[in-house]
Design an enzyme around this catalytic site. Structure first.
Site, PDB file in Angstrom:
ATOM      1  N   ASN A 135       0.849  -1.189   0.000  1.00 44.37           N
ATOM      2  CA  ASN A 135       0.000   0.000   0.000  1.00 44.37           C
ATOM      3  C   ASN A 135       0.894   1.252   0.000  1.00 44.37           C
ATOM      4  O   ASN A 135       1.686   1.451   0.928  1.00 44.37           O
ATOM      5  CB  ASN A 135      -0.911  -0.016   1.234  1.00 44.37           C
ATOM      6  CG  ASN A 135      -1.865   1.160   1.245  1.00 44.37           C
ATOM      7  OD1 ASN A 135      -1.444   2.300   1.038  1.00 44.37           O
ATOM      8  ND2 ASN A 135      -3.127   0.918   1.501  1.00 44.37           N
ATOM      9  N   GLY A 159       1.066  -1.442   4.344  1.00 43.18           N
ATOM     10  CA  GLY A 159       1.468  -0.105   3.921  1.00 43.18           C
ATOM     11  C   GLY A 159       2.411   0.576   4.879  1.00 43.18           C
ATOM     12  O   GLY A 159       3.616   0.687   4.639  1.00 43.18           O
ATOM     13  N   GLU A 212     -10.732  -9.916   2.841  1.00 42.08           N
ATOM     14  CA  GLU A 212      -9.504  -9.476   3.520  1.00 42.08           C
ATOM     15  C   GLU A 212      -9.842  -9.322   4.994  1.00 42.08           C
ATOM     16  O   GLU A 212     -10.664  -8.478   5.364  1.00 42.08           O
ATOM     17  CB  GLU A 212      -8.988  -8.155   2.944  1.00 42.08           C
ATOM     18  CG  GLU A 212      -7.746  -7.669   3.698  1.00 42.08           C
ATOM     19  CD  GLU A 212      -7.074  -6.454   3.050  1.00 42.08           C
ATOM     20  OE1 GLU A 212      -7.138  -6.311   1.812  1.00 42.08           O
ATOM     21  OE2 GLU A 212      -6.485  -5.660   3.800  1.00 42.08           O
ATOM     22  N   THR A 237      -8.513   3.399   7.993  1.00 44.86           N
ATOM     23  CA  THR A 237      -9.717   2.570   8.024  1.00 44.86           C
ATOM     24  C   THR A 237      -9.841   1.920   9.404  1.00 44.86           C
ATOM     25  O   THR A 237      -8.928   1.238   9.849  1.00 44.86           O
ATOM     26  CB  THR A 237      -9.626   1.478   6.930  1.00 44.86           C
ATOM     27  OG1 THR A 237      -9.155   2.089   5.732  1.00 44.86           O
ATOM     28  CG2 THR A 237     -10.968   0.836   6.692  1.00 44.86           C
ATOM     29  N   HIS A 287       0.867   6.307   1.694  1.00 47.63           N
ATOM     30  CA  HIS A 287       1.664   7.258   2.472  1.00 47.63           C
ATOM     31  C   HIS A 287       2.646   8.055   1.615  1.00 47.63           C
ATOM     32  O   HIS A 287       3.083   9.138   2.024  1.00 47.63           O
ATOM     33  CB  HIS A 287       2.434   6.540   3.579  1.00 47.63           C
ATOM     34  CG  HIS A 287       1.587   6.170   4.763  1.00 47.63           C
ATOM     35  ND1 HIS A 287       0.283   6.557   4.906  1.00 47.63           N
ATOM     36  CD2 HIS A 287       1.879   5.445   5.874  1.00 47.63           C
ATOM     37  CE1 HIS A 287      -0.184   6.096   6.042  1.00 47.63           C
ATOM     38  NE2 HIS A 287       0.754   5.412   6.646  1.00 47.63           N
ATOM     39  N   HIS A 317      -3.782  -4.726   7.599  1.00 49.31           N
ATOM     40  CA  HIS A 317      -3.951  -3.569   8.484  1.00 49.31           C
ATOM     41  C   HIS A 317      -3.090  -3.698   9.730  1.00 49.31           C
ATOM     42  O   HIS A 317      -3.229  -4.637  10.500  1.00 49.31           O
ATOM     43  CB  HIS A 317      -5.402  -3.311   8.895  1.00 49.31           C
ATOM     44  CG  HIS A 317      -5.666  -1.835   9.032  1.00 49.31           C
ATOM     45  ND1 HIS A 317      -5.197  -1.114  10.098  1.00 49.31           N
ATOM     46  CD2 HIS A 317      -6.274  -0.959   8.214  1.00 49.31           C
ATOM     47  CE1 HIS A 317      -5.529   0.151   9.926  1.00 49.31           C
ATOM     48  NE2 HIS A 317      -6.167   0.280   8.781  1.00 49.31           N
ATOM     49  N   GLU A 320      -8.458   0.121  -3.127  1.00 47.77           N
ATOM     50  CA  GLU A 320      -9.320   0.117  -1.939  1.00 47.77           C
ATOM     51  C   GLU A 320     -10.335   1.231  -2.127  1.00 47.77           C
ATOM     52  O   GLU A 320      -9.976   2.353  -2.509  1.00 47.77           O
ATOM     53  CB  GLU A 320      -8.499   0.410  -0.682  1.00 47.77           C
ATOM     54  CG  GLU A 320      -7.639  -0.730  -0.239  1.00 47.77           C
ATOM     55  CD  GLU A 320      -6.847  -0.365   1.009  1.00 47.77           C
ATOM     56  OE1 GLU A 320      -7.091   0.698   1.605  1.00 47.77           O
ATOM     57  OE2 GLU A 320      -5.973  -1.146   1.367  1.00 47.77           O
ATOM     58  N   ARG A 370      -9.632   7.785  -1.489  1.00 47.60           N
ATOM     59  CA  ARG A 370     -10.640   8.184  -0.502  1.00 47.60           C
ATOM     60  C   ARG A 370     -11.512   9.295  -1.069  1.00 47.60           C
ATOM     61  O   ARG A 370     -11.075  10.081  -1.912  1.00 47.60           O
ATOM     62  CB  ARG A 370      -9.949   8.688   0.784  1.00 47.60           C
ATOM     63  CG  ARG A 370      -9.171   7.616   1.530  1.00 47.60           C
ATOM     64  CD  ARG A 370      -8.641   8.184   2.838  1.00 47.60           C
ATOM     65  NE  ARG A 370      -9.719   8.363   3.780  1.00 47.60           N
ATOM     66  CZ  ARG A 370     -10.002   7.519   4.794  1.00 47.60           C
ATOM     67  NH1 ARG A 370      -9.243   6.466   5.001  1.00 47.60           N
ATOM     68  NH2 ARG A 370     -11.004   7.744   5.594  1.00 47.60           N
ATOM     69  N   ARG A 420      -7.462  12.689   0.435  1.00 47.50           N
ATOM     70  CA  ARG A 420      -6.410  13.218   1.326  1.00 47.50           C
ATOM     71  C   ARG A 420      -5.019  12.760   0.888  1.00 47.50           C
ATOM     72  O   ARG A 420      -4.034  13.399   1.224  1.00 47.50           O
ATOM     73  CB  ARG A 420      -6.675  12.830   2.780  1.00 47.50           C
ATOM     74  CG  ARG A 420      -6.560  11.361   3.051  1.00 47.50           C
ATOM     75  CD  ARG A 420      -6.607  11.071   4.539  1.00 47.50           C
ATOM     76  NE  ARG A 420      -7.937  11.257   5.090  1.00 47.50           N
ATOM     77  CZ  ARG A 420      -8.356  10.616   6.177  1.00 47.50           C
ATOM     78  NH1 ARG A 420      -7.543   9.798   6.824  1.00 47.50           N
ATOM     79  NH2 ARG A 420      -9.568  10.792   6.642  1.00 47.50           N
ATOM     80  N   HIS A 421      -4.925  11.632   0.197  1.00 42.51           N
ATOM     81  CA  HIS A 421      -3.585  11.229  -0.291  1.00 42.51           C
ATOM     82  C   HIS A 421      -3.624  10.872  -1.780  1.00 42.51           C
ATOM     83  O   HIS A 421      -3.186  11.659  -2.609  1.00 42.51           O
ATOM     84  CB  HIS A 421      -2.949  10.138   0.596  1.00 42.51           C
ATOM     85  CG  HIS A 421      -3.872   9.065   1.109  1.00 42.51           C
ATOM     86  ND1 HIS A 421      -4.679   8.320   0.283  1.00 42.51           N
ATOM     87  CD2 HIS A 421      -4.085   8.611   2.371  1.00 42.51           C
ATOM     88  CE1 HIS A 421      -5.346   7.446   1.029  1.00 42.51           C
ATOM     89  NE2 HIS A 421      -5.036   7.607   2.294  1.00 42.51           N
ATOM     90  N   HIS A 476      -5.695   3.540  -1.917  1.00 39.10           N
ATOM     91  CA  HIS A 476      -7.051   3.836  -1.457  1.00 39.10           C
ATOM     92  C   HIS A 476      -7.433   5.217  -1.972  1.00 39.10           C
ATOM     93  O   HIS A 476      -6.871   6.222  -1.531  1.00 39.10           O
ATOM     94  CB  HIS A 476      -7.066   3.795   0.074  1.00 39.10           C
ATOM     95  CG  HIS A 476      -8.424   3.955   0.682  1.00 39.10           C
ATOM     96  ND1 HIS A 476      -8.639   3.840   2.041  1.00 39.10           N
ATOM     97  CD2 HIS A 476      -9.644   4.216   0.148  1.00 39.10           C
ATOM     98  CE1 HIS A 476      -9.920   4.031   2.306  1.00 39.10           C
ATOM     99  NE2 HIS A 476     -10.555   4.271   1.169  1.00 39.10           N
TER     100      HIS A 476
HETATM  101  N1  PXP Z   1      -5.851  -3.238   4.054  1.00 40.29           N
HETATM  102  C1  PXP Z   1      -6.822  -2.296   4.075  1.00 40.29           C
HETATM  103  C2  PXP Z   1      -8.197  -2.673   3.649  1.00 40.29           C
HETATM  104  C3  PXP Z   1      -6.532  -0.976   4.457  1.00 40.29           C
HETATM  105  O1  PXP Z   1      -7.506  -0.049   4.488  1.00 40.29           O
HETATM  106  C4  PXP Z   1      -5.201  -0.645   4.805  1.00 40.29           C
HETATM  107  C5  PXP Z   1      -4.866   0.777   5.161  1.00 40.29           C
HETATM  108  O2  PXP Z   1      -5.054   1.598   4.066  1.00 40.29           O
HETATM  109  C6  PXP Z   1      -4.238  -1.661   4.752  1.00 40.29           C
HETATM  110  C7  PXP Z   1      -4.584  -2.951   4.397  1.00 40.29           C
HETATM  111  C8  PXP Z   1      -2.802  -1.386   5.102  1.00 40.29           C
HETATM  112  O3  PXP Z   1      -2.704  -1.033   6.436  1.00 40.29           O
HETATM  113  P1  PXP Z   1      -1.315  -0.534   7.046  1.00 40.29           P
HETATM  114  O4  PXP Z   1      -0.982   0.751   6.362  1.00 40.29           O
HETATM  115  O5  PXP Z   1      -1.592  -0.399   8.484  1.00 40.29           O
HETATM  116  O6  PXP Z   1      -0.313  -1.605   6.713  1.00 40.29           O
END
Ligand code: PXP
Length: 237
Positions: free
Chosen positions: A7, A213, A151, A101, A10, A191, A70, A45, A49-50, A43
């Site tokens: 991901n 991410g 997921e 999220t 960032h 996540h 996403e 959004r 924002r990003h 993602h």
């Molecule tokens: N999976 C989903 C569905 C998410 O929303 C996110 C965060 O955007 C991630 C995975 C990745 O999470 P992290 O950045 O905490 O690794």
């Protein structure tokens, strides 16, 4: 071998901090692929924002691995997904004020809406994943949609501060993973996963894909994205 979706939101967060053009998430996608990423996850959004619309359009062209978008089940975003046609869409809940999220989708409470979005995305040939808490009732409800994958939200596991709580969350994830597989879904997770907590999650039977991410991008600041991705890929397998 477990697939790693990186991901890169960032990277866009840093760019948006100055409303400028660098760092470009498209460059990051290339570096992640060079490190062995099997997928690039972004993602889009509603508040932008990003990741921006332009990023998704260019990534669609540039990514050689799988592009995983996403997205919330909102009409504007669904329309963009149907135009861009990523290989995969992961449906997530979205709240404006959240930092990231916060929980899985409430399929039980929004079945008709989610079902319709899954149908629309699948009609474009997009592989659809549902981001769900390790909650057996939500997973069963997920089967009412025609989604392809689930997921599992690993956030509570990742935030656990004692080994007792972490083990309890891992049991929940493992049981949920069993049901996900029994129902015929492909099993994904993500996540809050880090270089330190990912291994037990990677050992959950039938785990197919992990989306990570924050931890990878944080390490990339120190060692570069290619090496950060390669190290995570090595650990999960
Ligand atoms: N999976 C989903 C569905 C998410 O929303 C996110 C965060 O955007 C991630 C995975 C990745 O999470 P992290 O950045 O905490 O690794």
């Amino acid at each position: 071998m477990i697939e790693l979706g990186v991901n890169i939101d960032h990277v866009a967060t840093v760019r948006q901090a100055r409303q400028t053009t660098e760092p470009d998430p498209v460059w990051a996608a290339a570096a992640a692929e060079l490190g062995g990423a099997d997928g690039i996850t972004v993602h889009l959004r509603e508040d932008r924002r990003h990741i921006q619309d332009r990023d998704v359009r260019i990534l669609r062209e540039a990514v050689q691995a799988k592009l995983n978008l996403e997205m919330a089940c909102e009409p504007e975003i669904v329309r963009i997904a149907c135009e861009i046609v990523p290989e995969q869409a992961t449906l997530v809940p979205e709240k404006r004020q959240e930092i990231t999220t916060e929980g899985g989708l409430d399929v039980l409470g929004n079945l008709a809406k989610i079902k319709k979005v899954v149908e629309k995305l699948k009609s474009k040939g997009i592989f659809v994943s549902l981001f769900l808490d390790p909650d057996l009732k939500q997973i069963e409800a997920g089967k009412e949609t025609d989604a392809d994958a689930v997921e599992l939200h690993t956030g509570t596991y990742s935030l656990a501060t004692t080994s007792v709580n972490r083990d309890a969350e891992l049991v929940k994830l493992t049981n949920a993973g069993k049901l996900v597989t029994q129902l015929g879904f492909r099993l994904h997770g993500g996540h809050g996963l880090t270089y330190h907590n990912v291994i037990p999650v990677a050992h959950i039977p039938n785990m197919f894909e992990l989306n990570i991410g924050h931890s990878i991008i944080a390490r990339a600041l120190m060692v570069g994205l290619k090496d950060a991705v390669a190290e995570m890929k090595r650990i999960i397998n």
